[in-house]
Design a protein around this motif. Structure first.
Motif, PDB file in Angstrom:
ATOM      1  N   ALA A 140      22.609  99.642 -53.468  1.00  0.00           N
ATOM      2  CA  ALA A 140      22.577 101.087 -53.682  1.00  0.00           C
ATOM      3  C   ALA A 140      23.877 101.790 -53.308  1.00  0.00           C
ATOM      4  N   PRO A 141      24.540 101.451 -52.185  1.00  0.00           N
ATOM      5  CA  PRO A 141      25.801 102.149 -51.887  1.00  0.00           C
ATOM      6  C   PRO A 141      26.869 101.922 -52.954  1.00  0.00           C
ATOM      7  N   GLN A 142      26.930 100.719 -53.535  1.00  0.00           N
ATOM      8  CA  GLN A 142      27.874 100.464 -54.624  1.00  0.00           C
ATOM      9  C   GLN A 142      27.478 101.239 -55.870  1.00  0.00           C
ATOM     10  N   ALA A 143      26.172 101.289 -56.146  1.00  0.00           N
ATOM     11  CA  ALA A 143      25.695 102.069 -57.287  1.00  0.00           C
ATOM     12  C   ALA A 143      26.031 103.543 -57.112  1.00  0.00           C
ATOM     13  N   ALA A 144      25.889 104.055 -55.887  1.00  0.00           N
ATOM     14  CA  ALA A 144      26.187 105.465 -55.629  1.00  0.00           C
ATOM     15  C   ALA A 144      27.658 105.772 -55.864  1.00  0.00           C
ATOM     16  N   MET A 145      28.551 104.866 -55.444  1.00  0.00           N
ATOM     17  CA  MET A 145      29.982 105.091 -55.668  1.00  0.00           C
ATOM     18  C   MET A 145      30.303 105.150 -57.156  1.00  0.00           C
ATOM     19  N   LEU A 146      29.591 104.357 -57.937  1.00  0.00           N
ATOM     20  CA  LEU A 146      29.841 104.293 -59.369  1.00  0.00           C
ATOM     21  C   LEU A 146      29.225 105.475 -60.114  1.00  0.00           C
ATOM     22  N   LEU A 147      28.072 105.927 -59.654  1.00  0.00           N
ATOM     23  CA  LEU A 147      27.308 106.924 -60.410  1.00  0.00           C
ATOM     24  C   LEU A 147      27.531 108.358 -59.945  1.00  0.00           C
ATOM     25  N   THR A 148      27.884 108.571 -58.686  1.00  0.00           N
ATOM     26  CA  THR A 148      28.037 109.934 -58.172  1.00  0.00           C
ATOM     27  C   THR A 148      29.010 110.779 -58.998  1.00  0.00           C
ATOM     28  N   PRO A 149      30.142 110.206 -59.491  1.00  0.00           N
ATOM     29  CA  PRO A 149      31.049 111.042 -60.299  1.00  0.00           C
ATOM     30  C   PRO A 149      30.406 111.637 -61.548  1.00  0.00           C
ATOM     31  N   LEU A 150      29.334 111.048 -62.043  1.00  0.00           N
ATOM     32  CA  LEU A 150      28.647 111.636 -63.204  1.00  0.00           C
ATOM     33  C   LEU A 150      27.985 112.962 -62.844  1.00  0.00           C
ATOM     34  N   GLY A 151      27.580 113.100 -61.584  1.00  0.00           N
ATOM     35  CA  GLY A 151      27.038 114.363 -61.118  1.00  0.00           C
ATOM     36  C   GLY A 151      25.561 114.554 -61.400  1.00  0.00           C
ATOM     37  N   GLY A 152      24.993 115.502 -60.669  1.00  0.00           N
ATOM     38  CA  GLY A 152      23.582 115.811 -60.832  1.00  0.00           C
ATOM     39  C   GLY A 152      23.244 116.384 -62.186  1.00  0.00           C
ATOM     40  N   GLY A 153      24.213 117.000 -62.849  1.00  0.00           N
ATOM     41  CA  GLY A 153      23.950 117.563 -64.166  1.00  0.00           C
ATOM     42  C   GLY A 153      23.634 116.508 -65.200  1.00  0.00           C
ATOM     43  N   VAL A 154      24.172 115.309 -65.020  1.00  0.00           N
ATOM     44  CA  VAL A 154      23.921 114.204 -65.955  1.00  0.00           C
ATOM     45  C   VAL A 154      22.748 113.347 -65.498  1.00  0.00           C
ATOM     46  N   LEU A 155      22.710 113.029 -64.202  1.00  0.00           N
ATOM     47  CA  LEU A 155      21.731 112.065 -63.701  1.00  0.00           C
ATOM     48  C   LEU A 155      20.556 112.697 -62.970  1.00  0.00           C
ATOM     49  N   GLY A 156      20.701 113.957 -62.592  1.00  0.00           N
ATOM     50  CA  GLY A 156      19.673 114.598 -61.775  1.00  0.00           C
ATOM     51  C   GLY A 156      20.028 114.526 -60.310  1.00  0.00           C
ATOM     52  N   GLN A 157      20.040 115.649 -59.636  1.00  0.00           N
ATOM     53  CA  GLN A 157      20.424 115.672 -58.230  1.00  0.00           C
ATOM     54  C   GLN A 157      19.435 114.911 -57.360  1.00  0.00           C
TER      55      GLN A 157
END
Length: 346
Positions: free
Chosen positions: A153-170
């Motif tokens: 999960a921490p690696q996934a978060a580093m990869l996905l956080t730049p997409l932002g809550g607007g794309v993935l949901g906060q």
């Protein structure tokens, strides 16, 4: 264009890939390492090999027990020991792969399309409504209709956080960042054939030890061992103290010294050779409570792994199966293999 790209070739990613591939989707697995299996890791060294990640399997549920029995039938797994010593023997069968635990991942990877040594550095949505992945080594780009993120999960978060809550949901990003892992340092040590006395156990758990968590006589897994080889795993606190050390050899030697004293085996302190490996994300200690974590995105994106629901390798397999169902429900609703996906290999 791929139907589905799966990031991570551990148990969860490979199981998910098998399910979706067998259903008829075009599936590509991308793995940053040169080998398969994630923490089902086997290192070849000094004319032998050693398991420096997951050291054995201990099935609990019916599906994973069936998986272990299939691997036993294929002579990939066998019983190693039913006693791991703590204060007293803990009599539950442990299963190992004489050819190394990574053999399990190689079995699961049959007929899959896999890219090794390829790190995904960026994920974006395209104007054409697809996922676009950028690879580090070549700046090559991959596209997919759906993504499965099967990494810690921490690696996934580093990869996905730049997409932002607007794309993935906060809420998704908050839940992803709530998962925490404990680190571990693994030391692999080889000894002269004359070393004695050898212990009367094959594995030993250290309870509430400041330095060590576990030690195993790894060479006892091999059919014709050339020399005694031990694998030691540190405690999480010890690993946290030394995780950023530029030279891990003294850390491994410290672990050996501590084991030699604690187990009253003085020769453990004097190996012929020693290799040390750091696992930054060894064991999830704060889990996500479901078998998958699903983004609130326009296109399917599902996270899975042993941190979804827990229970290490068994949990990873169940999470991978659940991720395949989630992705299929969002795409073409094809017929997935029977829940006992092992029929794929029979």
């Amino acid at each position: 264009m791929n139907d589905i790209v799966i990031i991570g070739a551990g148990i969860a990613g490979l199981v998910c890939a098998q399910q979706l591939s067998q259903a008829g989707y075009s599936v590509l697995v991308v793995e940053k390492s040169r080998g398969l299996g994630g923490r089902l890791a086997t290192r070849r060294l000094h004319g032998t090999w050693a398991d420096h990640g997951a050291c054995y399997l201990k099935p609990k549920g019916e599906l994973f027990t069936n998986f272990v029995e299939l691997l036993r039938d294929r002579h990939i797994l066998e019983i190693w020991t039913d006693e791991v010593y703590e204060l007293q023997p803990n009599a539950v069968p442990r299963y190992v792969a004489p050819a190394g635990m990574s053999a399990i991942a190689k079995f699961l990877a049959q007929n899959l399309n896999i890219l090794l040594n390829q790190r995904v550095t960026e994920i974006n949505l395209t104007p054409e409504n697809t996922w676009r992945l950028t690879l580090e080594s070549s700046n090559e780009e991959l596209t997919a209709k759906a993504l499965v993120i099967a990494i810690p999960a921490p690696q996934a978060a580093m990869l996905l956080t730049p997409l932002g809550g607007g794309v993935l949901g906060q809420e998704f990003l908050t839940n992803l960042s709530s998962v925490e892992f404990a680190p571990c340092i693994s030391a692999i040590a080889g000894y002269p054939t004359s070393s004695h006395p050898l212990p009367n156990w094959k594995a030993f758990n250290f309870l509430d030890n400041a330095v060590l968590g576990w030690i195993g006589l790894d060479s006892s897994k091999r059919h014709q061992p050339q020399q005694p080889v031990f694998v030691l795993q540190s405690s999480a606190n010890f690993a946290q103290l030394h995780l950023e050390s530029s030279d891990l050899q003294p850390i491994g030697q410290q672990m050996l010294h501590h084991a030699a004293q604690a187990l009253e085996l003085p020769w453990l302190d004097i190996p012929e050779w020693l290799q040390v490996h750091r696992w930054r994300y060894a064991f999830p200690n704060i889990f996500w409570h479901n078998q998958v974590l699903v983004a609130q995105a326009k296109l399917p994106l599902v996270c899975c792994g042993d941190w979804c629901g827990g229970n290490l390798a068994e949990g990873a397999m169940l999470s991978g199966l659940a991720a395949s169902v989630e992705i299929n429900d969002h795409l073409n609703q094809l017929t997935l293999p029977d829940v006992n996906f092992l029929k794929v290999f029979t």
